[in-house]
Design a protein around this motif. Structure first.
Motif, short mmCIF file in Angstrom:
data_model
loop_
_atom_site.label_atom_id
_atom_site.label_comp_id
_atom_site.label_asym_id
_atom_site.label_seq_id
_atom_site.Cartn_x
_atom_site.Cartn_y
_atom_site.Cartn_z
N PHE A 58 -4.24 55.32 -39.85
CA PHE A 58 -2.95 54.87 -39.45
C PHE A 58 -3.36 53.73 -38.57
O PHE A 58 -2.82 52.68 -38.13
N PHE A 59 -4.40 54.02 -37.58
CA PHE A 59 -4.80 53.20 -36.57
C PHE A 59 -6.22 52.80 -36.64
O PHE A 59 -6.33 51.55 -36.45
N LEU A 60 -7.33 53.74 -36.95
CA LEU A 60 -8.65 52.94 -36.97
C LEU A 60 -8.98 52.39 -38.01
O LEU A 60 -10.00 51.39 -37.90
N LEU A 61 -8.44 52.50 -39.38
CA LEU A 61 -8.96 51.69 -40.27
C LEU A 61 -8.71 50.20 -40.14
O LEU A 61 -9.43 49.41 -40.28
N PRO A 62 -7.20 49.93 -39.69
CA PRO A 62 -6.81 48.60 -39.68
C PRO A 62 -7.62 48.11 -38.38
O PRO A 62 -7.90 47.02 -38.28
N VAL A 176 -5.29 39.31 -32.52
CA VAL A 176 -3.95 39.66 -32.44
C VAL A 176 -3.19 40.07 -33.81
O VAL A 176 -2.20 40.79 -33.54
N VAL A 177 -3.52 39.41 -34.83
CA VAL A 177 -3.01 39.86 -36.22
C VAL A 177 -3.21 41.27 -36.32
O VAL A 177 -2.50 42.01 -36.76
N GLY A 178 -4.46 41.68 -35.90
CA GLY A 178 -4.66 43.10 -36.14
C GLY A 178 -3.70 43.95 -35.41
O GLY A 178 -3.36 45.19 -35.80
N ILE A 179 -3.85 43.78 -34.09
CA ILE A 179 -3.03 44.39 -33.25
C ILE A 179 -1.40 44.48 -33.60
O ILE A 179 -0.72 45.58 -33.65
N ALA A 180 -1.14 43.25 -33.93
CA ALA A 180 0.42 43.24 -34.34
C ALA A 180 0.58 44.01 -35.74
O ALA A 180 1.78 44.81 -35.59
N GLY A 181 -0.36 43.90 -36.61
CA GLY A 181 -0.05 44.69 -37.76
C GLY A 181 0.26 45.92 -37.44
O GLY A 181 1.01 46.84 -38.09
N THR A 182 -0.92 46.46 -36.74
CA THR A 182 -0.95 48.00 -36.33
C THR A 182 0.22 48.42 -35.50
O THR A 182 0.79 49.56 -35.88
N VAL A 184 3.43 47.06 -35.41
CA VAL A 184 4.39 47.25 -36.56
C VAL A 184 4.40 48.42 -37.22
O VAL A 184 5.41 49.17 -37.63
N ALA A 185 3.20 48.67 -37.83
CA ALA A 185 3.00 50.08 -38.67
C ALA A 185 3.42 51.32 -37.91
O ALA A 185 4.19 52.14 -38.32
N VAL A 186 3.18 51.27 -36.59
CA VAL A 186 3.42 52.41 -35.60
C VAL A 186 4.95 52.33 -35.56
O VAL A 186 5.59 53.55 -35.80
N VAL A 187 5.60 51.51 -35.32
CA VAL A 187 7.26 51.24 -35.16
C VAL A 187 7.80 51.73 -36.61
O VAL A 187 8.88 52.36 -36.66
N ALA A 188 7.15 51.10 -37.82
CA ALA A 188 7.84 51.48 -39.14
C ALA A 188 7.23 52.47 -39.85
O ALA A 188 7.54 52.52 -40.92
N THR A 189 6.67 53.47 -39.23
CA THR A 189 5.99 54.42 -39.88
C THR A 189 6.92 55.16 -40.88
O THR A 189 6.60 55.43 -41.93
N SER A 190 8.17 55.69 -40.46
CA SER A 190 8.98 56.48 -41.23
C SER A 190 10.06 55.41 -42.23
O SER A 190 10.79 56.00 -42.86
N ALA A 191 9.88 54.15 -41.94
CA ALA A 191 10.90 53.45 -42.86
C ALA A 191 10.47 53.51 -44.34
O ALA A 191 9.22 53.62 -44.73
N GLN A 192 11.32 53.40 -44.92
CA GLN A 192 11.34 53.69 -46.36
C GLN A 192 10.49 52.35 -47.21
O GLN A 192 9.71 52.50 -47.87
N ALA A 193 10.77 51.23 -46.31
CA ALA A 193 10.10 50.09 -46.94
C ALA A 193 8.64 49.75 -46.37
O ALA A 193 7.97 48.91 -46.64
N GLY A 194 8.60 50.80 -45.60
CA GLY A 194 7.12 50.95 -44.76
C GLY A 194 6.18 50.80 -46.00
O GLY A 194 4.76 50.27 -45.78
N LEU A 195 6.22 51.53 -46.98
CA LEU A 195 5.23 51.54 -48.40
C LEU A 195 4.58 50.12 -48.55
O LEU A 195 3.64 49.86 -48.90
#
Lengths: 241, 312
Positions: A58-62, A176-182, A184-195
């Motif tokens: 969730f966090f450390l890989l990106p 910045v890209v890495g932080i932004a991606g992570t 957005v991932a936090v915000v979109a965790t449970s979103a259906q399209a998060g996959l």
């Protein structure tokens, strides 16, 4: 190719690579010990393995991908060494492929160390506070399988970070890209399209729906390989100043 | 004639700026070739095109007989280069930087000691590059470029950052390389006085176009020595020279006659000056320096094509 790989390893001497490889598993280990020893974690090995893998994906890989690609790219950008590296009697694609291979291998090493750190945190916490000792068998196969799949799935995020880090001279852009991606991932965790969001694909390996996990594995791994190939072709054709 | 570098109609633009504009470069094997031009004239862009670091919009490049686009590995197999800045890894020691090159070029590690000796950097070889001065970095980059006995050495402003002793060493090394190892040295610079002392062939570039290429001595032979006459009566001397249909201008201590003037005409001018009462304290012929020549050439809007020496 062997010579290029060997040269890439030599370039990393006395860089922050060792710190990067060791710090993230150390964090997982310390967090794990603290959580278990204070009674804030599961007492089942299998659940423990899943928790460790979740934190990693969730966090450390990106973040690892961000830091690692930026570090390797900055060795050339920072010293403006491209003019030497790319004027060697090697095809340019081979130079970039060597860098990509080193990055993917280091990500594999960090993944393996995350597994070791997760299991060690359970063992050490049991020594510190015997009442919190883990129950069940050591989940070596489970942990290994999940982390291997996460490594494959994470290839897409690694390839995105690789492209950005190699293209932009500034260290700030890939970060910045890495932080932004992570983020957005936090915000979109449970979103259906998060996959379909690259930064969430590795986490989806833990999805309770095996079909979604399989989809994430395919998209992340095949997408990663494809993006690496496209990036290497593009980098080989562009101008280097 | 064997050519270490040959380009045909090489062109490269950055947006609306034509950085390299139809360059036909012919660098003879075994020469020390000075590539001269003011800052921003297209020297570094040309070197990047030669090394395949950037792509040409048009034209072709052959290095040691191999096309840089289609035979890249062959073309660059025996080329050592420093482009613009010494591109080194600050986290490594000088020896480690050279070790990388032995791996990449598949050389014996004894090569490290050899090149360190040449650039006189043995004492600092085990210090990190981060602590090197610019001059030391330049010498280390040169050592790396010399690894594996390159047939062609491309040096972009190699004396940048060097102290006077370092510049003299660099000059000595560059001059001896063709004789010692048959290496062709292609060296770019805007330091014309430096180039005059070390090159035997030159190409002059301005705004991406070649103004001249050929032997340095043929370039110098195309120029006219100026007659400098020291006198305190400058106005009278100028009027006298003009009355004899000579082009002359005031100099710091007298006049400078720029028209072609043979021995007899020189004697007639001096006699005339004495007759009109000018006190002539000295008269001498001054050969123009490469720098003066370059300034003259680059001041011309368009260089006549007959000034391009045929090289092949």
């Amino acid at each position: 190719m062997i010579a290029l790989l060997q040269a890439e390893c030599l370039k990393l001497r006395r860089s922050l690579i060792v710190l990067l490889i060791l710090s993230i598993p150390t964090m997982v280990f310390l967090l794990g010990v603290a959580a278990i020893a204070t009674g804030n974690s599961t007492d089942q090995w299998n659940n423990m393995a899943m928790s460790g893998a979740a934190i990693w994906s969730f966090f450390l890989l990106p973040m690892s991908a961000t830091a690692l690609t930026a570090l390797i790219a900055q060795l050339e950008h920072g010293s403006r060494a491209w003019s030497y590296t790319l004027a060697l009697p090697y095809p340019k694609w081979a130079v970039f492929t060597a860098k990509a291979v080193i990055i993917v291998l280091v990500m594999a090493v960090i993944s393996a160390l995350i597994g070791v750190a997760t299991i060690m945190s359970g063992i050490v916490a049991g020594w510190i506070a015997p009442e919190t000792a883990m129950q069940g068998d050591l989940p070596l196969a489970l942990m290994g399988g999940i982390l291997f799949k996460m490594w494959l799935t994470g290839l897409l995020v690694v390839a995105i970070q690789f492209a950005v880090a190699m293209r932009f001279e500034s260290f700030a852009v890939p970060v910045v890209v890495g932080i932004a991606g992570t983020f957005v991932a936090v915000v979109a965790t449970s979103a259906q399209a998060g996959l379909y969001f690259p930064w969430l694909m590795a986490t989806n390996i833990l999805n309770s729906d095996p079909e979604r996990a399989q989809q994430a594995l395919l998209m992340g791994s095949l997408g990663g390989v494809l993006l690496f190939a496209l990036t290497i072709a593009w980098l080989s054709r562009r101008d280097w100043h | 004639m064997d050519l270490a570098i040959r380009t045909d109609g090489l062109r490269r633009a950055f947006g609306s700026v034509q950085a390299v504009n139809g360059i036909d470069l012919h660098v003879p094997t075994g020469s020390v070739f000075g590539f001269l031009g003011p800052n921003g004239s297209g020297k570094t862009t040309t070197i990047r095109l030669l090394l395949g670091l950037i792509r040409a919009d048009a034209g072709s490049v052959w290095i040691n007989g191999a096309d840089i686009c289609t035979q890249r590995s062959v073309a660059l197999a025996k080329v050592g280069a420093i482009v613009e800045n010494p591109a080194l890894y600050p986290n490594l020691t000088g020896r480690e930087v050279l070790r990388i090159s032995t791996v990449l070029l598949k050389l014996d590690t004894s090569e490290i000691a050899r090149v360190l000796e040449i650039v006189d950097l043995r004492q600092a070889a085990d210090r990190r590059v981060r602590g090197y001065s610019l001059g030391m970095r330049q010498r280390l980059a040169l050592a790396r470029a010399l690894m594996g006995h390159p047939k062609l050495l491309m040096l972009d402003e190699p004396t940048n950052g060097l102290d006077p002793a370092g510049i003299a060493d660099m000059r000595r090394l560059i001059k001896t390389l063709p004789e010692q190892s048959g290496t062709t040295v292609f060296v770019s610079s805007h330091q014309l006085s430096e180039m005059e002392q070390m090159t035997d062939h030159v190409a002059l570039i301005k705004s991406g176009r070649l103004l001249f290429q050929g032997r340095l001595d043929s370039l110098m032979a195309q120029t006219q020595a100026a007659l400098v006459i020291d006198t305190s009566d400058i106005e009278v001397a100028l009027a006298t020279a003009t009355s004899m249909k000579l082009d002359a201008k005031a100099g710091p201590n007298g006049i400078v006659v720029t028209s072609p003037i043979d021995v007899k005409a020189r004697a007639r001018l001096i006699t005339a000056l004495v007759e009109v009462g000018c006190s002539v304290s000295q008269a001498r012929l001054v050969e123009p320096s490469l720098e003066q020549l370059f300034l003259t050439l680059t001041a011309d809007a368009q260089m006549p094509t007959d000034r391009m020496e045929t090289m092949s």
